[in-house]
Design an enzyme around this catalytic site. Structure first.
Site, short mmCIF file in Angstrom:
data_model
loop_
_atom_site.label_atom_id
_atom_site.label_comp_id
_atom_site.label_asym_id
_atom_site.label_seq_id
_atom_site.Cartn_x
_atom_site.Cartn_y
_atom_site.Cartn_z
N HIS A 213 1.14 -1.22 0.06
CA HIS A 213 0.03 -0.07 0.24
C HIS A 213 1.18 1.39 -0.05
CE1 HIS A 213 -3.30 -2.88 2.06
NE2 HIS A 213 -3.69 -2.24 1.35
N CYS B 29 -2.51 -0.63 9.90
CA CYS B 29 -3.28 -0.67 9.19
C CYS B 29 -5.07 -1.99 10.89
CB CYS B 29 -3.16 -2.17 9.22
SG CYS B 29 -1.72 -2.11 8.01
C1 CIR Z 1 -3.72 -7.58 3.18
O1 CIR Z 1 -2.41 -8.26 1.98
O2 CIR Z 1 -4.42 -7.86 3.22
C2 CIR Z 1 -2.97 -7.92 4.98
N1 CIR Z 1 -2.61 -9.53 4.85
C3 CIR Z 1 -2.56 -6.98 5.02
C4 CIR Z 1 -3.04 -5.72 4.99
C5 CIR Z 1 -2.08 -4.50 5.70
N2 CIR Z 1 -2.71 -4.09 5.85
C6 CIR Z 1 -2.77 -2.53 5.57
O3 CIR Z 1 -1.62 -2.07 5.07
N3 CIR Z 1 -3.53 -1.24 5.70
#
Ligand code: CIR
Length: 253
Positions: free
Chosen positions: A161, A248
């Site tokens: 991201h 997150c």
């Molecule tokens: C994913 O790949 O969507 C999750 N394992 C990690 C999401 C992390 N979220 C973020 O950086 N906002």
């Protein structure tokens, strides 16, 4: 100033979530829960009221609540998460945010993850990534534009991201990985560039007058110590194994 944070307890099978970080080993649920508790306590310690949602077994990544909404003082934008395995996490979060804010939504063919959205003053930066597309950004710009925000779309060439690589650490200062340091759109900001091997700590979270940063990144710690903010370190090992970071794990508003 934020007064609230929304979080979700990681479910027992959180290790079956999406990850590209298997080299770090398998995460441990008990340790993840303890680290998540410490995160919640840190937010409470900063004066926030924490709203805690229960685990959601059908969505092992659902504790990464940041991805399913972008909350501003005026409106909560419910996203349309870009990973099919995660699309649906937003369903149970929307009514909770609806108690606090008017809701708007990103709809297909627009996709967006909140992890791609960074707000600095009244300016949004939105990463164009594997999870967020141009139509998602267009819809988002229309929604927040009505409230006086501007939106810059920024390609995310590396990493999950936009906020995996760029975060606001107060004033006109951004903490960035070397991959993002040369972006024209960031000209005009003071950039603190993460040292080699400390890229993960670019995901440092600004909450009111404090910075929460992951433990184990002394170079980043030295950079942010100079900012005059309180700094809190948290062990993020189990979250990192699942490609997540400090931002997150909550929605702040
Ligand atoms: C994913 O790949 O969507 C999750 N394992 C990690 C999401 C992390 N979220 C973020 O950086 N906002």
């Amino acid at each position: 100033m934020f007064s609230h944070a929304l979080v979700r307890v990681p479910c027992e099978n959180f290790a079956s979530g999406l990850t590209t970080s298997s080299r770090l080993g398998a995460p441990d649920h008990g340790l993840m829960l303890r680290q998540h508790d410490a995160y919640v306590e840190a937010l409470r310690g900063l004066g926030l009221t924490v709203i805690t949602l229960p685990p959601e077994d059908a969505f092992p990544d659902a504790h990464f609540v940041e991805d399913v909404a972008v909350v501003t003082p005026e409106v909560a934008v419910i996203t349309n998460p870009g990973a099919p395995a995660r699309n649906g996490e937003q369903t149970s979060v929307a009514p909770v945010l609806g108690r606090y804010k008017p809701l708007a939504r990103i709809e297909s063919p627009g996709f967006m993850d909140g992890g791609d959205v960074l707000l600095v003053d009244r300016r949004f930066f939105v990463g164009l990534s594997e999870r967020t597309n141009a139509e998602g950004v267009r819809q988002f710009a229309e929604i927040v534009g009505a409230h006086g925000y501007t939106v810059d779309a920024v390609p995310v060439e590396k990493g999950l991201h936009f906020k995996s690589g760029v975060n606001h650490v107060g004033g006109k200062t951004l903490l960035v990985t070397p991959d993002f340091a040369g972006l024209d759109v960031l000209a005009g900001y003071d950039l603190l560039v993460t040292p080699q091997g400390e890229e993960y700590a670019a995901n440092t979270l600004l909450v009111n007058d404090a910075l929460i940063t992951p433990t184990g990144f002394p170079g980043v710690r030295a950079l942010i110590d100079g900012l005059g903010l309180r700094v809190i370190e948290l062990d993020m090992s189990e979250t990192q194994k699942m490609d997540g970071g400090l931002t997150c794990l909550s929605l702040r508003f």
